[in-house]
Scaffold this motif. Structure first.
Motif, PDB file in Angstrom:
ATOM      1  N   ARG A  17       0.838  -1.196   0.000  1.00 44.69           N
ATOM      2  CA  ARG A  17       0.000   0.000   0.000  1.00 44.69           C
ATOM      3  C   ARG A  17       0.872   1.244   0.000  1.00 44.69           C
ATOM      4  O   ARG A  17       1.986   1.243   0.487  1.00 44.69           O
ATOM      5  CB  ARG A  17      -0.906   0.014   1.229  1.00 44.69           C
ATOM      6  CG  ARG A  17      -1.893  -1.137   1.233  1.00 44.69           C
ATOM      7  CD  ARG A  17      -3.239  -0.701   1.752  1.00 44.69           C
ATOM      8  NE  ARG A  17      -4.112  -1.826   1.953  1.00 44.69           N
ATOM      9  CZ  ARG A  17      -4.800  -2.428   0.995  1.00 44.69           C
ATOM     10  NH1 ARG A  17      -4.703  -2.022  -0.232  1.00 44.69           N
ATOM     11  NH2 ARG A  17      -5.588  -3.443   1.267  1.00 44.69           N
ATOM     12  N   SER A  18       0.321   2.329  -0.536  1.00 50.27           N
ATOM     13  CA  SER A  18       1.042   3.596  -0.563  1.00 50.27           C
ATOM     14  C   SER A  18       1.247   4.117   0.846  1.00 50.27           C
ATOM     15  O   SER A  18       0.312   4.191   1.635  1.00 50.27           O
ATOM     16  CB  SER A  18       0.264   4.638  -1.372  1.00 50.27           C
ATOM     17  OG  SER A  18       0.193   4.245  -2.712  1.00 50.27           O
ATOM     18  N   THR A  19       2.479   4.438   1.161  1.00 50.96           N
ATOM     19  CA  THR A  19       2.839   5.005   2.456  1.00 50.96           C
ATOM     20  C   THR A  19       4.283   5.485   2.351  1.00 50.96           C
ATOM     21  O   THR A  19       4.943   5.251   1.348  1.00 50.96           O
ATOM     22  CB  THR A  19       2.656   3.966   3.587  1.00 50.96           C
ATOM     23  OG1 THR A  19       2.865   4.604   4.838  1.00 50.96           O
ATOM     24  CG2 THR A  19       3.599   2.802   3.451  1.00 50.96           C
ATOM     25  N   ASN A  75       9.541   6.353  -3.595  1.00 54.86           N
ATOM     26  CA  ASN A  75       8.310   6.100  -4.346  1.00 54.86           C
ATOM     27  C   ASN A  75       7.081   6.263  -3.457  1.00 54.86           C
ATOM     28  O   ASN A  75       7.154   6.039  -2.247  1.00 54.86           O
ATOM     29  CB  ASN A  75       8.307   4.687  -4.922  1.00 54.86           C
ATOM     30  CG  ASN A  75       8.967   4.603  -6.272  1.00 54.86           C
ATOM     31  OD1 ASN A  75       9.507   5.581  -6.776  1.00 54.86           O
ATOM     32  ND2 ASN A  75       8.950   3.415  -6.861  1.00 54.86           N
ATOM     33  N   PRO A  76       5.927   6.600  -4.059  1.00 50.63           N
ATOM     34  CA  PRO A  76       4.673   6.652  -3.291  1.00 50.63           C
ATOM     35  C   PRO A  76       4.347   5.298  -2.648  1.00 50.63           C
ATOM     36  O   PRO A  76       3.773   5.242  -1.576  1.00 50.63           O
ATOM     37  CB  PRO A  76       3.624   7.027  -4.329  1.00 50.63           C
ATOM     38  CG  PRO A  76       4.375   7.630  -5.458  1.00 50.63           C
ATOM     39  CD  PRO A  76       5.737   7.001  -5.453  1.00 50.63           C
ATOM     40  N   THR A  77       4.701   4.211  -3.316  1.00 50.84           N
ATOM     41  CA  THR A  77       4.608   2.853  -2.769  1.00 50.84           C
ATOM     42  C   THR A  77       6.033   2.310  -2.742  1.00 50.84           C
ATOM     43  O   THR A  77       6.528   1.821  -3.750  1.00 50.84           O
ATOM     44  CB  THR A  77       3.704   1.959  -3.648  1.00 50.84           C
ATOM     45  OG1 THR A  77       2.436   2.587  -3.776  1.00 50.84           O
ATOM     46  CG2 THR A  77       3.532   0.580  -3.048  1.00 50.84           C
ATOM     47  N   PRO A  78       6.719   2.419  -1.604  1.00 53.68           N
ATOM     48  CA  PRO A  78       8.150   2.117  -1.582  1.00 53.68           C
ATOM     49  C   PRO A  78       8.519   0.649  -1.770  1.00 53.68           C
ATOM     50  O   PRO A  78       9.593   0.360  -2.290  1.00 53.68           O
ATOM     51  CB  PRO A  78       8.608   2.625  -0.218  1.00 53.68           C
ATOM     52  CG  PRO A  78       7.380   2.773   0.587  1.00 53.68           C
ATOM     53  CD  PRO A  78       6.242   2.969  -0.344  1.00 53.68           C
ATOM     54  N   MET A  99      10.697   4.345 -10.730  1.00 54.95           N
ATOM     55  CA  MET A  99      11.238   5.245  -9.707  1.00 54.95           C
ATOM     56  C   MET A  99      10.651   6.622  -9.940  1.00 54.95           C
ATOM     57  O   MET A  99      10.823   7.198 -11.013  1.00 54.95           O
ATOM     58  CB  MET A  99      12.761   5.273  -9.757  1.00 54.95           C
ATOM     59  CG  MET A  99      13.406   3.941  -9.411  1.00 54.95           C
ATOM     60  SD  MET A  99      15.205   4.015  -9.252  1.00 54.95           S
ATOM     61  CE  MET A  99      15.374   4.934  -7.721  1.00 54.95           C
ATOM     62  N   ALA A 100       9.969   7.146  -8.938  1.00 50.36           N
ATOM     63  CA  ALA A 100       9.312   8.443  -9.062  1.00 50.36           C
ATOM     64  C   ALA A 100      10.316   9.583  -9.115  1.00 50.36           C
ATOM     65  O   ALA A 100      10.093  10.586  -9.782  1.00 50.36           O
ATOM     66  CB  ALA A 100       8.357   8.659  -7.882  1.00 50.36           C
ATOM     67  N   TYR A 104      17.477   6.161  -3.215  1.00 50.93           N
ATOM     68  CA  TYR A 104      18.074   4.841  -3.023  1.00 50.93           C
ATOM     69  C   TYR A 104      17.110   3.736  -3.427  1.00 50.93           C
ATOM     70  O   TYR A 104      15.922   3.796  -3.128  1.00 50.93           O
ATOM     71  CB  TYR A 104      18.459   4.621  -1.557  1.00 50.93           C
ATOM     72  CG  TYR A 104      19.745   5.300  -1.176  1.00 50.93           C
ATOM     73  CD1 TYR A 104      20.977   4.779  -1.578  1.00 50.93           C
ATOM     74  CD2 TYR A 104      19.723   6.462  -0.426  1.00 50.93           C
ATOM     75  CE1 TYR A 104      22.153   5.409  -1.229  1.00 50.93           C
ATOM     76  CE2 TYR A 104      20.912   7.096  -0.068  1.00 50.93           C
ATOM     77  CZ  TYR A 104      22.112   6.558  -0.479  1.00 50.93           C
ATOM     78  OH  TYR A 104      23.284   7.184  -0.133  1.00 50.93           O
ATOM     79  N   LEU A 105      17.667   2.730  -4.095  1.00 46.64           N
ATOM     80  CA  LEU A 105      16.997   1.467  -4.292  1.00 46.64           C
ATOM     81  C   LEU A 105      17.687   0.505  -3.325  1.00 46.64           C
ATOM     82  O   LEU A 105      18.907   0.426  -3.294  1.00 46.64           O
ATOM     83  CB  LEU A 105      17.134   0.968  -5.724  1.00 46.64           C
ATOM     84  CG  LEU A 105      16.386  -0.338  -5.986  1.00 46.64           C
ATOM     85  CD1 LEU A 105      15.665  -0.270  -7.306  1.00 46.64           C
ATOM     86  CD2 LEU A 105      17.297  -1.525  -5.904  1.00 46.64           C
ATOM     87  N   ARG A 106      16.910  -0.160  -2.497  1.00 43.51           N
ATOM     88  CA  ARG A 106      17.442  -1.019  -1.442  1.00 43.51           C
ATOM     89  C   ARG A 106      16.929  -2.440  -1.656  1.00 43.51           C
ATOM     90  O   ARG A 106      15.751  -2.648  -1.939  1.00 43.51           O
ATOM     91  CB  ARG A 106      16.956  -0.485  -0.097  1.00 43.51           C
ATOM     92  CG  ARG A 106      17.443  -1.259   1.098  1.00 43.51           C
ATOM     93  CD  ARG A 106      16.822  -0.734   2.378  1.00 43.51           C
ATOM     94  NE  ARG A 106      17.037   0.680   2.571  1.00 43.51           N
ATOM     95  CZ  ARG A 106      17.533   1.212   3.680  1.00 43.51           C
ATOM     96  NH1 ARG A 106      17.869   0.433   4.690  1.00 43.51           N
ATOM     97  NH2 ARG A 106      17.680   2.511   3.790  1.00 43.51           N
ATOM     98  N   VAL A 107      17.815  -3.421  -1.512  1.00 48.67           N
ATOM     99  CA  VAL A 107      17.445  -4.831  -1.592  1.00 48.67           C
ATOM    100  C   VAL A 107      17.712  -5.460  -0.225  1.00 48.67           C
ATOM    101  O   VAL A 107      18.791  -5.314   0.342  1.00 48.67           O
ATOM    102  CB  VAL A 107      18.240  -5.566  -2.689  1.00 48.67           C
ATOM    103  CG1 VAL A 107      17.965  -7.061  -2.641  1.00 48.67           C
ATOM    104  CG2 VAL A 107      17.899  -5.004  -4.060  1.00 48.67           C
TER     105      VAL A 107
END
Length: 132
Positions: A17-19, A75-78, A99-100, A104-107
């Motif tokens: 969900r968006s948060t 992002n709006p939905t991370p 990506m908005a 960072y992109l995290r894995v």
């Protein structure tokens, strides 16, 4: 709360969900120790011309990884993706993420009872979540 064994195979729509990132991350991992690991490799461009289609590859030579989470912090939905894997195979995943904006992109990877992470900064020229 954290990740419970009963949830392991369940698809959790609430997680997507968006948060904001901090709230979503805390709700899913509930303070569990997550260690930085150079055993996880993520390949993606440092500069994404179009945030709507950012190519991503995740691979590792670490054994026993059975779950991967991909987070795009701004992002709006991370939570962008979740992958359930066989712990008997070495992980290799390729995908495209939106990506908005730059961030960072995290894995995050689960290896037995341990949680591992790596992250990489991506500069987005044109946003992919309606903000371009």
């Amino acid at each position: 709360m954290g990740i419970e064994p009963a949830r392991a195979g369940a698809w959790r729509t609430d997680d997507f969900r968006s948060t904001d990132f901090a709230s979503a991350f805390a709700a899913l991992f509930d303070g569990q120790a997550i260690t930085e690991s150079d055993g996880l490799q993520i390949s993606l461009p440092e500069i994404a011309e179009n945030g709507a289609v950012v190519p991503l590859t995740i691979d590792s030579t670490l054994s026993g990884i059975d779950k991967l989470y991909v987070w795009v912090e701004n992002n709006p939905t991370p939570l962008a993706a979740q992958f359930d894997l066989s712990p008997n195979l070495l992980p290799f995943v390729t995908a495209r993420v939106k990506m908005a904006e730059s961030g960072y992109l995290r894995v995050i990877a689960r290896q037995g009872k341990n949680w591992l992470q790596t992250r990489k900064w991506v500069t987005v020229v044109q946003g992919g979540c309606g903000s371009g």
